[in-house]
Design an enzyme around this catalytic site. Structure first.
Site, PDB file in Angstrom:
ATOM      1  CD  GLU A  79      11.222  -3.256 -14.647  1.00  0.00           C
ATOM      2  OE1 GLU A  79      11.172  -4.444 -14.308  1.00  0.00           O
ATOM      3  OE2 GLU A  79      11.042  -2.312 -13.857  1.00  0.00           O
ATOM      4  CB  CYS A 111      10.945   0.689 -10.641  1.00  0.00           C
ATOM      5  SG  CYS A 111       9.660  -0.443 -11.158  1.00  0.00           S
ATOM      6  CG  HIS A 233       8.546   2.982  -7.496  1.00  0.00           C
ATOM      7  ND1 HIS A 233       8.256   3.130  -8.831  1.00  0.00           N
ATOM      8  CD2 HIS A 233       8.370   1.658  -7.213  1.00  0.00           C
ATOM      9  CE1 HIS A 233       7.929   1.947  -9.339  1.00  0.00           C
ATOM     10  NE2 HIS A 233       7.988   1.048  -8.377  1.00  0.00           N
TER      11      HIS A 233
HETATM   12  P1  HMG Z   1      -3.437  -9.121  -3.544  1.00  0.00           P
HETATM   13  O1  HMG Z   1      -3.119 -10.451  -3.053  1.00  0.00           O
HETATM   14  O2  HMG Z   1      -4.488  -8.987  -4.575  1.00  0.00           O
HETATM   15  O3  HMG Z   1      -3.839  -8.082  -2.461  1.00  0.00           O
HETATM   16  O4  HMG Z   1      -2.078  -8.474  -4.089  1.00  0.00           O
HETATM   17  P2  HMG Z   1      -4.413  -8.150  -0.967  1.00  0.00           P
HETATM   18  O5  HMG Z   1      -5.358  -9.278  -0.816  1.00  0.00           O
HETATM   19  O6  HMG Z   1      -3.274  -7.984  -0.022  1.00  0.00           O
HETATM   20  O7  HMG Z   1      -5.260  -6.799  -1.011  1.00  0.00           O
HETATM   21  C1  HMG Z   1      -4.685  -5.583  -1.361  1.00  0.00           C
HETATM   22  C2  HMG Z   1      -5.297  -4.518  -0.477  1.00  0.00           C
HETATM   23  O8  HMG Z   1      -6.698  -4.404  -0.777  1.00  0.00           O
HETATM   24  C3  HMG Z   1      -5.218  -4.832   1.008  1.00  0.00           C
HETATM   25  O9  HMG Z   1      -4.952  -3.604   1.682  1.00  0.00           O
HETATM   26  C4  HMG Z   1      -6.630  -5.298   1.360  1.00  0.00           C
HETATM   27  O10 HMG Z   1      -6.992  -5.087   2.716  1.00  0.00           O
HETATM   28  C5  HMG Z   1      -7.434  -4.392   0.446  1.00  0.00           C
HETATM   29  P3  HMG Z   1      -3.550  -3.410   2.491  1.00  0.00           P
HETATM   30  O11 HMG Z   1      -3.556  -4.414   3.562  1.00  0.00           O
HETATM   31  O12 HMG Z   1      -2.474  -3.693   1.485  1.00  0.00           O
HETATM   32  O13 HMG Z   1      -3.592  -2.007   2.937  1.00  0.00           O
HETATM   33  N1  HMG Z   1      -8.801  -4.893   0.177  1.00  0.00           N
HETATM   34  C6  HMG Z   1      -9.876  -4.104   0.113  1.00  0.00           C
HETATM   35  N2  HMG Z   1     -10.033  -2.772   0.275  1.00  0.00           N
HETATM   36  C7  HMG Z   1     -11.291  -2.249   0.119  1.00  0.00           C
HETATM   37  N3  HMG Z   1     -12.384  -3.017  -0.152  1.00  0.00           N
HETATM   38  C8  HMG Z   1     -12.272  -4.344  -0.314  1.00  0.00           C
HETATM   39  C9  HMG Z   1     -10.987  -4.944  -0.185  1.00  0.00           C
HETATM   40  N4  HMG Z   1     -10.519  -6.220  -0.291  1.00  0.00           N
HETATM   41  C10 HMG Z   1      -9.176  -6.174  -0.059  1.00  0.00           C
HETATM   42  N5  HMG Z   1     -13.348  -5.075  -0.598  1.00  0.00           N
HETATM   43  C11 HMG Z   1      -0.355  -6.961  -4.701  1.00  0.00           C
HETATM   44  C12 HMG Z   1      -1.744  -7.092  -4.126  1.00  0.00           C
HETATM   45  C13 HMG Z   1      -0.003  -5.468  -4.752  1.00  0.00           C
HETATM   46  C14 HMG Z   1       0.641  -7.681  -3.812  1.00  0.00           C
HETATM   47  C15 HMG Z   1      -0.369  -7.550  -6.125  1.00  0.00           C
HETATM   48  O14 HMG Z   1      -1.179  -6.772  -6.972  1.00  0.00           O
HETATM   49  C16 HMG Z   1       1.012  -7.673  -6.761  1.00  0.00           C
HETATM   50  O15 HMG Z   1       1.696  -8.673  -6.579  1.00  0.00           O
HETATM   51  N6  HMG Z   1       1.488  -6.624  -7.528  1.00  0.00           N
HETATM   52  C17 HMG Z   1       2.797  -6.640  -8.151  1.00  0.00           C
HETATM   53  C18 HMG Z   1       3.938  -6.388  -7.180  1.00  0.00           C
HETATM   54  C19 HMG Z   1       4.008  -4.944  -6.691  1.00  0.00           C
HETATM   55  O16 HMG Z   1       3.436  -4.033  -7.290  1.00  0.00           O
HETATM   56  N7  HMG Z   1       4.783  -4.696  -5.622  1.00  0.00           N
HETATM   57  C20 HMG Z   1       4.976  -3.360  -5.106  1.00  0.00           C
HETATM   58  C21 HMG Z   1       6.298  -3.216  -4.347  1.00  0.00           C
HETATM   59  S1  HMG Z   1       7.705  -3.706  -5.361  1.00  0.00           S
HETATM   60  C22 HMG Z   1       7.916  -2.371  -6.451  1.00  0.00           C
HETATM   61  O17 HMG Z   1       7.403  -1.318  -6.243  1.00  0.00           O
HETATM   62  C23 HMG Z   1       8.748  -2.609  -7.680  1.00  0.00           C
HETATM   63  C24 HMG Z   1       7.959  -2.817  -8.970  1.00  0.00           C
HETATM   64  O18 HMG Z   1       7.447  -1.579  -9.445  1.00  0.00           O
HETATM   65  C25 HMG Z   1       8.841  -3.518 -10.039  1.00  0.00           C
HETATM   66  C26 HMG Z   1      10.180  -2.910 -10.383  1.00  0.00           C
HETATM   67  O19 HMG Z   1      10.931  -2.376  -9.557  1.00  0.00           O
HETATM   68  O20 HMG Z   1      10.540  -3.060 -11.565  1.00  0.00           O
HETATM   69  C27 HMG Z   1       6.775  -3.737  -8.761  1.00  0.00           C
END
Ligand code: HMG
Length: 384
Positions: A79, A111, A233
């Site tokens: 992609e 992906c 994945h």
């Molecule tokens: P965010 O807003 O930074 O994260 O976005 P958050 O505030 O939800 O925190 C993430 C985790 O860290 C949480 O844990 C918090 O509790 C924890 P969870 O509730 O998820 O278990 N946390 C802590 N842990 C330890 N110590 C601390 C602490 N503070 C918080 N101090 C997000 C995170 C992954 C959403 C963001 O990075 C993002 O948007 N990433 C891109 C999208 C993505 O990867 N999606 C995955 C599913 S879709 C997919 O897999 C397809 C893809 O590969 C693309 C394709 O197909 O081409 C993406």
């Protein structure tokens, strides 16, 4: 006839950033990135690297001249395509010195692309048992500096040769799949970086896994006890953990402990590299082959591509896989990298080659590279 992965190779760029340093630069508690997201390092490509050069590198690491004679199909799943018309596969014909009697093209579905390629390769080899297929996953995952997705970036490529009598992984021809029009993640043609509804994308991913797992059990009358390992994945390593956790209440404690241990073995490489997009599931497979797999082990693989397509399929580790997977070369590739400071990474991120660029070969330290953009056409070279 047994069909599956006969060889598997990997390429990661030589530069990386440290995730703790990234957290500090973004005023985030490092535990959020290393524990909450589950990453340690992130691969960063040079401006003269792209989906084509990385694909050439991963394929080059496994192809012999004997393989080149037998390949009848070349599919690149990506992609991060460099051209809206010409496929990455066409560029690879010269870089990999492949013969012309090959059907070569590119597949895009986020992906999921490499899995689509793998399943098409299975069909091709079924019809042409004396031929092989080369399937390459290659991507640069980019969300932009200071975005929530930044910590989940990465880059690299995985190449697989699909043939009869495979030595690494036999595909069982047991598979369930689904497609839904979902707006969880997208990248418009004008943009180098992806857009994501991050938390929503996590929910869709888990929902696809649960739906497909139910379908798989119903279709094949199988349960978690039929598998010792589930591979996911891995856009970031916490994501697979979230999907795996949905099984906790439905399987025995011993089975859950086994699945969790094996999942940890499958994410070692991803923690060091980040998201490969379509190569991520197969990077997890490689990591598991290096750190945990046993001959004749039954695996379940979950492929997910935003937008969204999911597929859950089973496969069997082959008795002699250790003779084909060069564990120390793979580990060396990861340890022999160089750390970029966050400020240098940010500077490099902004570099975008324009028409007229000529790359000085002296500055290049990779085997395959973008050498020039001439009349808006990208030209590639192999270092001497
Ligand atoms: P965010 O807003 O930074 O994260 O976005 P958050 O505030 O939800 O925190 C993430 C985790 O860290 C949480 O844990 C918090 O509790 C924890 P969870 O509730 O998820 O278990 N946390 C802590 N842990 C330890 N110590 C601390 C602490 N503070 C918080 N101090 C997000 C995170 C992954 C959403 C963001 O990075 C993002 O948007 N990433 C891109 C999208 C993505 O990867 N999606 C995955 C599913 S879709 C997919 O897999 C397809 C893809 O590969 C693309 C394709 O197909 O081409 C993406």
């Amino acid at each position: 006839m047994d069909i599956g992965i006969d060889k598997i190779g990997f390429y990661v760029p030589k530069d990386y950033i440290d995730i703790v340093e990234l957290a500090k630069a973004r005023n985030v508690d490092p535990d959020k990135f290393t524990i909450g997201i589950g990453q340690d390092k992130q691969a960063v490509p040079q401006p003269y690297q792209d989906a084509v050069t990385m694909a050439a590198s991963s394929a080059d690491s496994i192809l012999t001249s004997e393989d080149k004679k037998d390949i009848g199909l070349l599919i690149v799943g990506t992609e991060s395509s460099v051209d809206e018309s010409k496929s990455s596969a066409a560029f690879l014909m010269d870089l990999l010195e492949l013969p012309e009697d090959i059907r070569a093209f590119e597949i895009k579905q986020a992906c999921y692309g490499a899995t689509a390629g793998l399943q098409s390769a299975y069909d091709f080899v079924s019809l042409n048992p004396d031929k092989k297929a080369l399937v390459i996953a290659t991507d640069i995952a980019r969300y932009g500096i200071k975005t929530p997705g930044e910590v989940t970036q990465g880059a690299g490529s995985v190449a697989m040769i699909i043939s009869k009598d495979p030595r690494v992984l036999k595909l069982d021809h047991k598979s369930v799949y689904m497609t839904r029009n979902v707006g969880d993640f997208w990248r418009p043609t004008f943009s180098k970086t992806a857009f994501a509804r991050g938390k929503f994308s996590n929910q869709v991913y888990v929902d696809f896994f649960q739906t497909l797992w139910q379908k798989f059990q119903n279709k094949y009358s199988m349960t978690a006890d039929d598998f010792s390992t589930m591979l996911f994945h891995i856009p970031y390593t916490k994501m697979g953990t979230k999907a795996l956790r949905t099984l906790e209440e439905t399987v025995s404690d011993t089975k859950y402990a086994e699945l969790t241990k094996h999942y940890q073995e499958s994410i070692k490489f991803s923690r060091e590299v980040g998201n490969l997009y379509t190569g991520s599931l197969y990077l997890g497979l490689l990591s598991y082959l290096v750190y945990g797999a046993q001959p004749n082990e039954q695996l379940l693989l979950f492929s997910y591509g935003s937008g969204a397509v999911g597929e859950l399929y089973s496969a069997k580790v082959q008795p002699d896989f250790e003779q084909v997977v060069d564990k120390s070369a793979l580990q060396k590739m990861l340890t022999n990298r160089q750390k970029l400071s966050i400020s240098n990474y940010e500077k490099m991120y902004q570099i975008e080659y324009q028409d007229g660029t000529i790359v000085d070969p002296i500055t290049v330290d990779t085997k395959f590279y973008l050498s020039e953009i001439k009349e808006n056409e990208r030209l590639y070279k192999k270092s001497k």
